[in-house]
Design an enzyme around this catalytic site. Structure first.
Site, PDB file in Angstrom:
ATOM      1  N   GLY A   1       0.843  -1.195   0.000  1.00 43.62           N
ATOM      2  CA  GLY A   1       0.000   0.000   0.000  1.00 43.62           C
ATOM      3  C   GLY A   1       0.869   1.233   0.000  1.00 43.62           C
ATOM      4  O   GLY A   1       2.090   1.156  -0.157  1.00 43.62           O
ATOM      5  N   GLY A   2       0.218   2.384   0.181  1.00 42.67           N
ATOM      6  CA  GLY A   2       0.939   3.638   0.124  1.00 42.67           C
ATOM      7  C   GLY A   2       1.966   3.801   1.228  1.00 42.67           C
ATOM      8  O   GLY A   2       2.882   4.601   1.101  1.00 42.67           O
TER       9      GLY A   2
ATOM     10  N   GLY B   1       3.650   1.064   2.832  1.00 46.19           N
ATOM     11  CA  GLY B   1       4.586  -0.022   3.060  1.00 46.19           C
ATOM     12  C   GLY B   1       4.198  -1.316   2.374  1.00 46.19           C
ATOM     13  O   GLY B   1       3.125  -1.442   1.783  1.00 46.19           O
TER      14      GLY B   1
ATOM     15  N   VAL C   1       3.795  -5.527   2.862  1.00 47.14           N
ATOM     16  CA  VAL C   1       3.479  -6.496   3.907  1.00 47.14           C
ATOM     17  C   VAL C   1       3.970  -7.882   3.480  1.00 47.14           C
ATOM     18  O   VAL C   1       3.710  -8.324   2.359  1.00 47.14           O
ATOM     19  CB  VAL C   1       1.958  -6.551   4.195  1.00 47.14           C
ATOM     20  CG1 VAL C   1       1.676  -7.498   5.357  1.00 47.14           C
ATOM     21  CG2 VAL C   1       1.425  -5.158   4.513  1.00 47.14           C
TER      22      VAL C   1
ATOM     23  N   LYS D   1       4.881  -5.556   8.251  1.00 45.78           N
ATOM     24  CA  LYS D   1       4.826  -4.422   7.330  1.00 45.78           C
ATOM     25  C   LYS D   1       6.130  -3.642   7.448  1.00 45.78           C
ATOM     26  O   LYS D   1       6.512  -3.213   8.531  1.00 45.78           O
ATOM     27  CB  LYS D   1       3.644  -3.506   7.649  1.00 45.78           C
ATOM     28  CG  LYS D   1       3.581  -2.292   6.708  1.00 45.78           C
ATOM     29  CD  LYS D   1       2.574  -1.256   7.176  1.00 45.78           C
ATOM     30  CE  LYS D   1       1.175  -1.675   6.869  1.00 45.78           C
ATOM     31  NZ  LYS D   1       0.219  -0.563   7.117  1.00 45.78           N
TER      32      LYS D   1
ATOM     33  N   ASP E   1      -9.114   5.455   5.568  1.00 45.02           N
ATOM     34  CA  ASP E   1      -8.830   4.653   4.368  1.00 45.02           C
ATOM     35  C   ASP E   1      -9.602   3.330   4.414  1.00 45.02           C
ATOM     36  O   ASP E   1      -9.036   2.259   4.168  1.00 45.02           O
ATOM     37  CB  ASP E   1      -7.323   4.393   4.254  1.00 45.02           C
ATOM     38  CG  ASP E   1      -6.904   4.031   2.818  1.00 45.02           C
ATOM     39  OD1 ASP E   1      -7.694   4.275   1.891  1.00 45.02           O
ATOM     40  OD2 ASP E   1      -5.791   3.508   2.649  1.00 45.02           O
TER      41      ASP E   1
END
Length: 354
Positions: free
Chosen positions: A81-82, A84, A86, A100, A198
């Site tokens: 994702g924005g 990091g 995982v 993460k 989010d």
């Protein structure tokens, strides 16, 4: 003269007793914190690992953890994702966690790391992913989460067809209710309250029992109980953001409610908010569904993979989603109200599996 000296002595002794009591209380609180968290200083890399007391990882040392993370590769990636990437990290043959990694180098990434720690440190709720601990070093930060064996709702609804598993009505209803409970806990029971900012299907993870767990707090904003909003930069995921957010730059709990309404439509239709078909037609998921439902053709938007479903429950589900998607924030329900409405759904399917 003698009396004044006695009084002064009593005052001095009282002050000393007060200071000593404060020192003792501080020591006790620190010891309590040490008992709650296991802290390891890593002299080799200049990092620090903090483990919240967890039976899952109570025997893991920083050296063992670092050795295992250094062996992670692209094949271990389970999400990104924005804020990091995982990874799936095996601790033993029977225990694995999600890690993460957030590379340092920008203030945004560091703020995202700090937000997740602030938001997740003391949260214990069955519908929110558990944070086991974290590792911070000069060049990167690591967050250690409970691994969700069934991945994300996004993968179930929109993943590659060969890997996708079909979700029946009961599973979708259960996921919606669980996610709603998790978000309601953030909004109303946490002190300070938490605005997630989010909410989307890829941030709703599924455990071994297909129970929903809200995850990814990299954009989370903390809000004191007497606040109505927090002014912040516009962030989140296109297709899920509430319309007023672009105009005001204010993060509110009602913004999360709107995003959850979009997720409810995803569960009903099986379509992504950013589906290319919507762009080609100059529309979006929310307006498309509303138009079809208002034309009394709701059956045309229900996911075709839902072969059997209770019509009345689906209709009520649509109504709740549309309440969450009201253009005017004040007209949207709170997440506590959403939970209550979802709990009221009494369908043949729900009764069958209860």
């Amino acid at each position: 003269m003698g009396d004044s000296r006695v009084i002064a002595l009593y005052i001095t002794l009282g002050c000393m007793a007060f200071i000593i009591s404060k020192i003792i209380i501080s020591i006790l609180l620190y010891r309590r914190w040490r008992r709650k968290n296991m802290v390891y200083e890593d002299g080799f890399s200049g990092g620090k690992m903090v483990m919240f007391r967890s039976a899952t990882l109570q025997s893991l040392t920083s050296e063992e953890f670092l050795k295992k993370t250094l062996k992670l590769s692209n094949k271990d990636i389970i999400g990104s994702g924005g804020y990091g990437t995982v990874y799936r990290l095996s601790i033993t043959d029977s225990i694995a966690i999600a890690v993460k990694r957030l590379n340092k180098g920008s203030a945004d990434r560091d703020r995202g790391f700090e937000r997740e720690l602030e938001a997740m440190g003391d949260i214990k709720h069955r519908n929110i992913v558990t944070l086991h601990g974290y590792y911070t070093a000069p060049h990167y930060n690591l967050l250690m989460y409970q691994l969700m064996p069934n991945g994300s709702l996004d993968a179930f609804l929109h993943g590659k067809s060969m890997d996708r598993k079909l979700l029946d009505w009961h599973s979708r209803y259960k996921i919606a209710l669980g996610a709603a409970r998790g978000i309601a806990y953030l909004h109303h029971d946490c002190i300070p309250h938490i605005i997630h900012r989010d909410i989307k299907s890829s941030n709703i993870l599924l455990d071994e029992s297909m129970e929903a767990r809200v995850s990814d707090f990299g954009l989370a904003t903390l809000m004191e109980p007497d606040q109505t909003h927090v002014s912040t930069f516009v962030a989140g995921t296109f297709g899920y953001l509430a319309p007023e957010y672009f105009d005001t730059g204010r993060a509110t709990t009602k913004g999360d409610v709107y995003s959850f309404g979009v997720v409810m439509l995803e569960l009903l239709t099986g379509k992504k908010p950013t589906d290319e078909a919507f762009f080609e037609e100059g529309t979006k998921l929310v307006t498309w569904v509303k138009a079809v439902v208002e034309d009394k053709r709701a059956e045309h938007v229900v996911d075709s993979s839902l072969e059997c479903y209770p019509a009345k429950a689906i209709d009520y589900f649509f109504k709740i989603a549309f309440m969450c998607l009201e253009p005017e924030p004040s007209q949207r329900p709170t997440m506590t109200e959403v939970v209550k409405m979802l709990e009221q759904i009494k369908s043949e399917s729900a009764a069958k599996y209860s």
